[in-house]
Design a protein around this motif. Sequence first.
Motif, mmCIF file in Angstrom:
data_model
loop_
_atom_site.group_PDB
_atom_site.id
_atom_site.type_symbol
_atom_site.label_atom_id
_atom_site.label_comp_id
_atom_site.label_asym_id
_atom_site.label_seq_id
_atom_site.Cartn_x
_atom_site.Cartn_y
_atom_site.Cartn_z
ATOM 1 N N VAL A 1 0.646 -1.142 0.148
ATOM 2 C CA VAL A 1 -0.125 -0.020 -0.159
ATOM 3 C C VAL A 1 1.404 1.548 -0.176
ATOM 4 C CG1 VAL A 1 -1.408 0.899 1.474
ATOM 5 C CG2 VAL A 1 -1.826 -0.920 0.847
ATOM 6 N N ALA A 2 2.175 1.327 1.092
ATOM 7 C CA ALA A 2 2.901 2.373 0.581
ATOM 8 C C ALA A 2 3.864 2.750 -0.621
ATOM 9 C CB ALA A 2 3.812 2.039 1.963
ATOM 10 N N ARG A 3 4.079 1.503 -1.342
ATOM 11 C CA ARG A 3 3.802 1.659 -2.117
ATOM 12 C C ARG A 3 4.206 2.216 -3.233
ATOM 13 N NH1 ARG A 3 6.569 -3.426 -0.674
ATOM 14 N NH2 ARG A 3 4.811 -4.752 -2.916
ATOM 15 N N LYS A 4 2.075 1.738 -3.462
ATOM 16 C CA LYS A 4 1.201 2.355 -3.963
ATOM 17 C C LYS A 4 1.018 3.880 -3.793
ATOM 18 C CE LYS A 4 1.217 -0.891 -7.428
ATOM 19 N NZ LYS A 4 -0.542 -1.465 -6.863
ATOM 20 N N ALA A 5 0.469 4.386 -2.692
ATOM 21 C CA ALA A 5 0.273 5.485 -2.242
ATOM 22 C C ALA A 5 1.328 6.681 -2.244
ATOM 23 C CB ALA A 5 -0.439 5.265 -0.567
ATOM 24 N N GLY A 6 3.072 6.226 -1.970
ATOM 25 C CA GLY A 6 3.773 6.577 -1.849
ATOM 26 C C GLY A 6 4.066 7.792 -0.084
ATOM 27 N N ARG A 7 3.036 6.828 0.311
ATOM 28 C CA ARG A 7 3.660 7.208 1.679
ATOM 29 C C ARG A 7 3.091 6.365 2.389
ATOM 30 N NH1 ARG A 7 1.705 13.385 2.732
ATOM 31 N NH2 ARG A 7 3.094 13.238 4.592
ATOM 32 N N ALA A 8 3.694 6.085 3.614
ATOM 33 C CA ALA A 8 3.245 4.232 4.102
ATOM 34 C C ALA A 8 2.101 4.832 5.277
ATOM 35 C CB ALA A 8 4.473 4.168 5.298
ATOM 36 N N PRO A 9 0.471 4.118 5.520
ATOM 37 C CA PRO A 9 -0.102 5.059 5.819
ATOM 38 C C PRO A 9 0.362 4.691 8.260
ATOM 39 C CG PRO A 9 0.004 2.233 5.467
ATOM 40 C CD PRO A 9 1.383 2.477 5.173
ATOM 41 N N ASN A 10 -0.676 5.663 8.768
ATOM 42 C CA ASN A 10 0.108 6.072 10.103
ATOM 43 C C ASN A 10 -1.139 6.030 10.859
ATOM 44 O OD1 ASN A 10 -0.974 7.722 9.497
ATOM 45 N ND2 ASN A 10 0.010 9.481 10.153
ATOM 46 N N MET A 11 -2.243 4.724 10.893
ATOM 47 C CA MET A 11 -3.075 4.731 11.168
ATOM 48 C C MET A 11 -3.329 2.565 10.102
ATOM 49 S SD MET A 11 -7.008 6.209 12.417
ATOM 50 C CE MET A 11 -6.106 6.800 13.719
ATOM 51 N N LEU A 12 -3.900 1.782 11.268
ATOM 52 C CA LEU A 12 -4.166 0.879 11.075
ATOM 53 C C LEU A 12 -5.228 0.119 11.402
ATOM 54 C CD1 LEU A 12 -0.872 -1.369 10.274
ATOM 55 C CD2 LEU A 12 -1.966 -0.219 8.627
ATOM 56 N N GLU A 13 -6.393 -0.426 10.686
ATOM 57 C CA GLU A 13 -7.683 -0.617 11.038
ATOM 58 C C GLU A 13 -8.309 -1.798 11.108
ATOM 59 O OE1 GLU A 13 -12.542 0.582 10.973
ATOM 60 O OE2 GLU A 13 -11.243 1.536 9.497
ATOM 61 N N TYR A 14 -8.575 -2.962 12.109
ATOM 62 C CA TYR A 14 -9.170 -4.207 11.890
ATOM 63 C C TYR A 14 -9.899 -4.041 12.740
ATOM 64 C CZ TYR A 14 -6.455 -4.250 16.347
ATOM 65 O OH TYR A 14 -6.207 -4.527 17.943
ATOM 66 N N PHE A 15 -10.470 -5.241 12.699
ATOM 67 C CA PHE A 15 -11.871 -6.382 13.107
ATOM 68 C C PHE A 15 -11.744 -6.987 13.995
ATOM 69 C CE2 PHE A 15 -12.802 -3.431 9.132
ATOM 70 C CZ PHE A 15 -13.887 -2.852 9.645
ATOM 71 N N VAL A 16 -12.302 -6.543 15.441
ATOM 72 C CA VAL A 16 -12.712 -8.006 16.511
ATOM 73 C C VAL A 16 -14.278 -8.037 16.432
ATOM 74 C CG1 VAL A 16 -11.742 -8.513 18.553
ATOM 75 C CG2 VAL A 16 -10.458 -7.692 16.825
ATOM 76 N N LYS A 17 -14.402 -9.229 16.487
ATOM 77 C CA LYS A 17 -15.496 -9.587 16.871
ATOM 78 C C LYS A 17 -15.605 -9.998 18.438
ATOM 79 C CE LYS A 17 -16.271 -13.457 14.246
ATOM 80 N NZ LYS A 17 -14.693 -13.422 13.439
ATOM 81 N N TRP A 18 -16.946 -10.233 18.964
ATOM 82 C CA TRP A 18 -17.384 -10.669 20.023
ATOM 83 C C TRP A 18 -16.842 -11.705 20.952
ATOM 84 C CZ3 TRP A 18 -20.047 -6.990 24.169
ATOM 85 C CH2 TRP A 18 -19.571 -5.806 24.528
ATOM 86 N N THR A 19 -16.761 -12.636 19.427
ATOM 87 C CA THR A 19 -16.040 -14.358 20.206
ATOM 88 C C THR A 19 -14.942 -14.615 19.991
ATOM 89 O OG1 THR A 19 -15.652 -14.610 17.407
ATOM 90 C CG2 THR A 19 -18.610 -15.109 18.878
ATOM 91 N N GLU A 20 -14.018 -12.605 20.096
ATOM 92 C CA GLU A 20 -13.078 -12.678 19.841
ATOM 93 C C GLU A 20 -12.130 -12.118 21.471
ATOM 94 O OE1 GLU A 20 -11.369 -12.940 15.372
ATOM 95 O OE2 GLU A 20 -12.914 -11.572 15.681
ATOM 96 N N ASP A 21 -11.062 -12.725 22.368
ATOM 97 C CA ASP A 21 -9.921 -12.044 22.925
ATOM 98 C C ASP A 21 -9.816 -10.820 22.523
ATOM 99 O OD1 ASP A 21 -11.600 -12.888 25.379
ATOM 100 O OD2 ASP A 21 -10.591 -14.654 24.982
ATOM 101 N N PHE A 22 -8.509 -9.609 23.340
ATOM 102 C CA PHE A 22 -8.198 -9.109 22.590
ATOM 103 C C PHE A 22 -6.710 -9.525 22.476
ATOM 104 C CE2 PHE A 22 -4.882 -5.671 23.444
ATOM 105 C CZ PHE A 22 -4.793 -4.955 23.131
#
Length: 332
Positions: free
Chosen positions: A67-88
């Motif tokens: 993604v960073a190569r295509k965007a020309g900049r590295a992301p400084n936030m990464l989003e991910y998803f956690v269900k309530w069947t999963e622990d932290f």
Amino acid sequence: MATGPAARFVAAPMLALGLLLTGCASGQSQSAKPVDDAVRRITAPQGRYFGVSTRQAPWSRAETAAVARKAGRAPNMLEYFVKWTEDFRPAAVRASYGQGAVPLLTWEPWAGSGAGTRQPRYALAQIAGGGFDAYVTRFAEAVRAQGRPVVIRFAHEMNGAWFPWSEQRNGNHGGDYVKAWRHVHDLFARVGAGNVVWLWSPNVVRDTPRVSLRELYPGDAYVDLVGMTGYQDDESTAGAVFDATLAQLRGLSGRPVVIAETGARPGRKKAAWTAAFFRWFAAHPEVIGFVWFERSHADGGHQDWRFTQTPGTTRAFAGGLATVRLTRVSRS
């Protein structure tokens, strides 16, 4: 991730986010200041956030690097998803910071999309009434113990009707959402998990014009950031997607704004809309960041939302991002 239709800005010196928040796991008072400072640096950054949600974020460094190569900049936030069947999973936070990015955890109170919008086990009254206190407390203690700041987007797009935490679904009633949010927040506070940045994030009101955001807002005492999900449909400008919702958010709170999910639909308008998005972003400093939903159908998107879909869309995105001053996030 939507399954339906698609602040006051305060600058603060950006110290290294890499502070190890010594003692925060004990909940002792001497830890309060470093925890508060770390959260403050996220909510009032010196610069802005370019986030992405990819299929394997934050686990795959190769995916982030692509993604960073295509965007020309590295992301400084990464989003991910956690269900309530999963622990932290503390490793997810380490993986995100290890890539120079703040972790944005979208925490979904359900068992997943396979069970649909009727999941009575996860009714809002069950959450507010203590039915998940053991799970939420365990999750909160694990968040506190790992020490580093985490943005939690709990029960997002609540104004829509495509998730079981909507007040329009699953036997829920008016007022249940705020009660559930405040109860979960209070459980985190009880265990001393002060390293959480709470992000309240409805869907853009274009898709739910009759639902009042005001009645779903838990209040500034329970929220650190306000946000929205908004995808381009057939609009030619970003303002057509976001402005009406932003106006409502400003009427509710002075908290900084994060666009927690966005992207553009494939078609002849995509590149132009992407370029227009960055012009809109530049004109709205109260919006401190955005997360691009960098996924195709194969990656769980309902459209191919990727800015890398075509050479033209990639150029439009990279050109716009080059104009944005990004905040630095420490890897250590």
